[in-house]
Scaffold this active site. Structure first.
Site, PDB file in Angstrom:
ATOM      1  N   ASN A  48       1.105  -2.104  -6.603  1.00  0.00           N
ATOM      2  CA  ASN A  48       1.773  -1.011  -5.923  1.00  0.00           C
ATOM      3  C   ASN A  48       2.530  -0.165  -6.944  1.00  0.00           C
ATOM      4  O   ASN A  48       3.069  -0.669  -7.923  1.00  0.00           O
ATOM      5  CB  ASN A  48       2.696  -1.505  -4.798  1.00  0.00           C
ATOM      6  CG  ASN A  48       3.792  -2.446  -5.234  1.00  0.00           C
ATOM      7  OD1 ASN A  48       3.579  -3.332  -6.052  1.00  0.00           O
ATOM      8  ND2 ASN A  48       4.972  -2.287  -4.662  1.00  0.00           N
ATOM      9  N   GLU A  50       5.336   2.744  -6.631  1.00  0.00           N
ATOM     10  CA  GLU A  50       6.217   3.482  -5.736  1.00  0.00           C
ATOM     11  C   GLU A  50       6.649   4.796  -6.366  1.00  0.00           C
ATOM     12  O   GLU A  50       6.514   5.000  -7.576  1.00  0.00           O
ATOM     13  CB  GLU A  50       7.444   2.635  -5.393  1.00  0.00           C
ATOM     14  CG  GLU A  50       7.081   1.392  -4.628  1.00  0.00           C
ATOM     15  CD  GLU A  50       8.259   0.506  -4.299  1.00  0.00           C
ATOM     16  OE1 GLU A  50       8.069  -0.425  -3.509  1.00  0.00           O
ATOM     17  OE2 GLU A  50       9.372   0.727  -4.829  1.00  0.00           O
ATOM     18  N   CYS A  59      -0.403   1.704  -2.439  1.00  0.00           N
ATOM     19  CA  CYS A  59      -0.393   0.252  -2.255  1.00  0.00           C
ATOM     20  C   CYS A  59      -1.341  -0.398  -3.259  1.00  0.00           C
ATOM     21  O   CYS A  59      -2.300   0.213  -3.731  1.00  0.00           O
ATOM     22  CB  CYS A  59      -0.833  -0.102  -0.846  1.00  0.00           C
ATOM     23  SG  CYS A  59       0.233   0.518   0.462  1.00  0.00           S
ATOM     24  N   GLU A  61      -3.592  -2.631  -2.707  1.00  0.00           N
ATOM     25  CA  GLU A  61      -4.949  -2.779  -2.191  1.00  0.00           C
ATOM     26  C   GLU A  61      -5.776  -1.517  -2.399  1.00  0.00           C
ATOM     27  O   GLU A  61      -6.927  -1.574  -2.843  1.00  0.00           O
ATOM     28  CB  GLU A  61      -4.923  -3.109  -0.689  1.00  0.00           C
ATOM     29  CG  GLU A  61      -4.186  -4.388  -0.350  1.00  0.00           C
ATOM     30  CD  GLU A  61      -2.701  -4.173  -0.045  1.00  0.00           C
ATOM     31  OE1 GLU A  61      -1.993  -3.503  -0.843  1.00  0.00           O
ATOM     32  OE2 GLU A  61      -2.238  -4.687   0.987  1.00  0.00           O
TER      33      GLU A  61
END
Length: 131
Positions: A48, A50, A59, A61
């Site tokens: 991830n 941010e 994210c 994934e």
């Protein structure tokens, strides 16, 4: 459904754990890593990342999925998602939809510091959006 040996599963989880250490998570404090296994045996990592403008956050994934696409792989077999936490973090809705574009039947391992939960993407997203 895809089957993985215990060795392959553990390797995938370890790669997700390693990816979590690269995460940039100054706002949530939750470092998440993902390791995505393609049907041709390649593994792509993501973490991830941010951002102060929360909608710009990515994210782990989706990061791993986009790495796989950029690497020329479009058929996914499994993903391990590791949270460096005592909480479990299943994929968010956006990640579920992105992954379902490439493999609705893929295995999903949701892992944290103390547990591992195994499921499939079709169980997490039974009625995906498709054209």
């Amino acid at each position: 459904m895809i089957m993985l040996s215990e060795n392959k599963k553990n390797e995938l989880i370890e790669q997700a754990r390693n990816a979590s250490q690269k995460a940039y998570a100054p706002y949530s404090g939750f470092k998440i890593g993902a390791a995505l296994l393609t049907k041709d045996g390649k593994v792509f990592q993501g973490c991830n990342v941010e951002n102060a403008s929360y909608s710009m956050t990515i994210c782990a994934e989706r990061n791993a999925a986009f790495q796989a696409i950029a690497g020329g792989s479009h058929e996914f077999a499994a993903i391990a998602i590791y949270a460096d936490s005592d909480k479990a973090f299943p994929p968010c809705g956006a990640c579920r939809q992105v992954l379902a574009e490439f493999a609705q039947d893929m295995l999903v391992f949701i892992v944290n510091q103390t547990s591992t939960h195994e499921t499939t993407l079709s169980q997490l997203l039974p009625e995906r959006f498709s054209l």
